[in-house]
Every structure is written in structure tokens, then in C-alpha cells.
Design a protein around this motif. Structure first.
Motif, PDB file in Angstrom:
ATOM      1  N   THR A 102       0.829  -1.206   0.000  1.00  0.00           N
ATOM      2  CA  THR A 102       0.000   0.000   0.000  1.00  0.00           C
ATOM      3  C   THR A 102       0.863   1.255   0.000  1.00  0.00           C
ATOM      4  O   THR A 102       0.589   2.210  -0.743  1.00  0.00           O
ATOM      5  CB  THR A 102      -0.946   0.001   1.217  1.00  0.00           C
ATOM      6  OG1 THR A 102      -1.795  -1.150   1.124  1.00  0.00           O
ATOM      7  CG2 THR A 102      -1.788   1.247   1.253  1.00  0.00           C
ATOM      8  N   VAL A 132       0.608   4.006  -2.961  1.00  0.00           N
ATOM      9  CA  VAL A 132       0.217   5.378  -2.617  1.00  0.00           C
ATOM     10  C   VAL A 132       1.337   6.352  -2.972  1.00  0.00           C
ATOM     11  O   VAL A 132       1.075   7.452  -3.479  1.00  0.00           O
ATOM     12  CB  VAL A 132      -0.182   5.484  -1.131  1.00  0.00           C
ATOM     13  CG1 VAL A 132      -0.361   6.927  -0.703  1.00  0.00           C
ATOM     14  CG2 VAL A 132      -1.468   4.698  -0.878  1.00  0.00           C
ATOM     15  N   ILE A 189       1.280   7.564  -6.451  1.00  0.00           N
ATOM     16  CA  ILE A 189       0.212   8.526  -6.737  1.00  0.00           C
ATOM     17  C   ILE A 189       0.563   9.894  -6.167  1.00  0.00           C
ATOM     18  O   ILE A 189       0.434  10.923  -6.831  1.00  0.00           O
ATOM     19  CB  ILE A 189      -1.129   8.042  -6.141  1.00  0.00           C
ATOM     20  CG1 ILE A 189      -1.583   6.768  -6.846  1.00  0.00           C
ATOM     21  CG2 ILE A 189      -2.194   9.129  -6.237  1.00  0.00           C
ATOM     22  CD1 ILE A 189      -2.747   6.077  -6.184  1.00  0.00           C
ATOM     23  N   VAL A 190       1.030   9.914  -4.925  1.00  0.00           N
ATOM     24  CA  VAL A 190       1.233  11.173  -4.211  1.00  0.00           C
ATOM     25  C   VAL A 190       2.478  11.920  -4.709  1.00  0.00           C
ATOM     26  O   VAL A 190       2.436  13.147  -4.859  1.00  0.00           O
ATOM     27  CB  VAL A 190       1.317  10.911  -2.687  1.00  0.00           C
ATOM     28  CG1 VAL A 190       1.710  12.156  -1.940  1.00  0.00           C
ATOM     29  CG2 VAL A 190      -0.026  10.407  -2.188  1.00  0.00           C
ATOM     30  N   VAL A 209      -5.440  13.066  -0.411  1.00  0.00           N
ATOM     31  CA  VAL A 209      -5.162  12.032  -1.416  1.00  0.00           C
ATOM     32  C   VAL A 209      -4.425  10.854  -0.787  1.00  0.00           C
ATOM     33  O   VAL A 209      -4.734   9.691  -1.082  1.00  0.00           O
ATOM     34  CB  VAL A 209      -4.366  12.626  -2.604  1.00  0.00           C
ATOM     35  CG1 VAL A 209      -3.845  11.542  -3.524  1.00  0.00           C
ATOM     36  CG2 VAL A 209      -5.227  13.607  -3.375  1.00  0.00           C
ATOM     37  N   THR A 210      -3.490  11.139   0.100  1.00  0.00           N
ATOM     38  CA  THR A 210      -2.731  10.071   0.762  1.00  0.00           C
ATOM     39  C   THR A 210      -3.648   9.198   1.618  1.00  0.00           C
ATOM     40  O   THR A 210      -3.605   7.966   1.529  1.00  0.00           O
ATOM     41  CB  THR A 210      -1.613  10.671   1.638  1.00  0.00           C
ATOM     42  OG1 THR A 210      -0.751  11.448   0.816  1.00  0.00           O
ATOM     43  CG2 THR A 210      -0.817   9.580   2.337  1.00  0.00           C
ATOM     44  N   VAL A 263      -7.035   8.879   1.580  1.00  0.00           N
ATOM     45  CA  VAL A 263      -8.059   8.172   0.797  1.00  0.00           C
ATOM     46  C   VAL A 263      -7.434   7.026  -0.002  1.00  0.00           C
ATOM     47  O   VAL A 263      -7.976   5.918  -0.026  1.00  0.00           O
ATOM     48  CB  VAL A 263      -8.816   9.162  -0.117  1.00  0.00           C
ATOM     49  CG1 VAL A 263      -9.701   8.430  -1.111  1.00  0.00           C
ATOM     50  CG2 VAL A 263      -9.639  10.136   0.721  1.00  0.00           C
ATOM     51  N   SER A 264      -6.300   7.274  -0.627  1.00  0.00           N
ATOM     52  CA  SER A 264      -5.630   6.218  -1.400  1.00  0.00           C
ATOM     53  C   SER A 264      -5.232   5.041  -0.512  1.00  0.00           C
ATOM     54  O   SER A 264      -5.424   3.891  -0.887  1.00  0.00           O
ATOM     55  CB  SER A 264      -4.381   6.770  -2.099  1.00  0.00           C
ATOM     56  OG  SER A 264      -4.708   7.770  -2.999  1.00  0.00           O
ATOM     57  N   ALA A 265      -4.687   5.338   0.649  1.00  0.00           N
ATOM     58  CA  ALA A 265      -4.282   4.265   1.560  1.00  0.00           C
ATOM     59  C   ALA A 265      -5.489   3.449   2.016  1.00  0.00           C
ATOM     60  O   ALA A 265      -5.435   2.215   2.061  1.00  0.00           O
ATOM     61  CB  ALA A 265      -3.546   4.841   2.757  1.00  0.00           C
ATOM     62  N   ILE A 313      -8.239   2.983   0.421  1.00  0.00           N
ATOM     63  CA  ILE A 313      -8.755   2.201  -0.715  1.00  0.00           C
ATOM     64  C   ILE A 313      -7.846   1.010  -1.008  1.00  0.00           C
ATOM     65  O   ILE A 313      -8.319  -0.112  -1.209  1.00  0.00           O
ATOM     66  CB  ILE A 313      -8.903   3.096  -1.965  1.00  0.00           C
ATOM     67  CG1 ILE A 313     -10.051   4.081  -1.766  1.00  0.00           C
ATOM     68  CG2 ILE A 313      -9.119   2.254  -3.224  1.00  0.00           C
ATOM     69  CD1 ILE A 313     -10.133   5.152  -2.828  1.00  0.00           C
ATOM     70  N   PHE A 314      -6.531   1.237  -1.040  1.00  0.00           N
ATOM     71  CA  PHE A 314      -5.603   0.186  -1.445  1.00  0.00           C
ATOM     72  C   PHE A 314      -5.311  -0.862  -0.366  1.00  0.00           C
ATOM     73  O   PHE A 314      -4.933  -1.985  -0.703  1.00  0.00           O
ATOM     74  CB  PHE A 314      -4.270   0.785  -1.912  1.00  0.00           C
ATOM     75  CG  PHE A 314      -4.328   1.383  -3.280  1.00  0.00           C
ATOM     76  CD1 PHE A 314      -4.736   0.631  -4.360  1.00  0.00           C
ATOM     77  CD2 PHE A 314      -3.969   2.699  -3.491  1.00  0.00           C
ATOM     78  CE1 PHE A 314      -4.794   1.177  -5.635  1.00  0.00           C
ATOM     79  CE2 PHE A 314      -4.012   3.261  -4.755  1.00  0.00           C
ATOM     80  CZ  PHE A 314      -4.430   2.499  -5.823  1.00  0.00           C
TER      81      PHE A 314
END
Length: 119
Positions: A58, A62, A65-66, A91-92, A94-96, A98-99
Motif C-alpha cells: 500500500t 500510494v 500517486i502522491v 489524497v494520501t 483516501v488512497s491508503a 482504498i488500497f
């Protein structure tokens, strides 16, 4: 295993948070809590503890993306630093969130694949 699923298919089932054996039953009973067995086929998930692998994966996903987002925001000087920081934190997080379950499902499926008995 009746349909002789390929390694990629089994790992994809895990990433979808489905049973690696049948692909129908759920892998988790809550956000990250692994079910004891598949509710559809009864396959046991005992001993399939992913430990730190999902967190490691994860973080890697992430970061991919970040970091480009950070570079884009810094190069353009589009907004004040506090707004950039807010966007990057959102973003960090939410991405974490989700993943992480996707990564855990992937790792549980990989462990299931490694530990399964030949038919």
C-alpha cells in the motif's frame, strides 16, 4: 481445485477481496478482518496471515500517486502551501484506505496459493 485456476486468476480474486478458491465468497467479514472460511465453498482461511506485506504494498502504491501529484503542484506554484498540503494529505489518506484491503486480499490469495495442497 475443480477449474484449475491460473495464478493470475487466483491473485485477481484476492485483489477483488473474493475467495481465492471459488471466486464467489467474500474474503473479509469487515474492512480488514479476514473471515475464517469462505461462506460460499467452505474453504478455510486459517493460517493465512498477511502480516506487514499489505502495508508495504500500500505504501508503494500510494507513493506512486502522491509523489507525482506533489511534483505537479510544486512546479506550477498554483496554490499556497497549506492548500497543497491539504490536498496531498487527503489524497494520501483516501488512497491508503482504498488500497489497503485490496493489498491484503492480494496477499491472502498469494499465501493461499503457496499453501494449497495439490489436487
Amino acid at each position: 481445485m475443480s477449474d484449475a485456476a491460473t495464478t493470475a486468476k487466483i491473485l485477481w480474486r484476492g485483489a477483488r477481496m473474493k475467495c481465492p478458491h471459488c471466486g464467489e465468497g467474500r474474503l473479509f467479514k469487515s474492512y480488514l478482518k479476514r473471515d475464517d472460511a469462505c461462506p460460499h465453498c467452505g474453504e478455510s482461511f486459517d493460517g493465512l496471515d498477511a502480516d506487514d506485506g499489505p502495508a508495504w504494498l500500500t505504501i508503494g502504491l500510494v507513493a506512486h500517486i502522491v509523489v507525482p501529484l506533489l511534483i505537479f503542484l510544486e512546479r506550477g506554484e498554483l496554490m499556497p502551501y497549506w492548500q497543497e498540503a491539504g490536498i496531498l494529505m487527503l489524497v494520501t489518506i483516501v488512497s491508503a484506505l482504498i488500497f489497503l484491503p485490496i493489498s491484503k486480499g492480494f496477499f491472502v490469495a498469494a499465501l493461499w496459493l503457496i499453501n494449497r495442497k495439490p489436487a
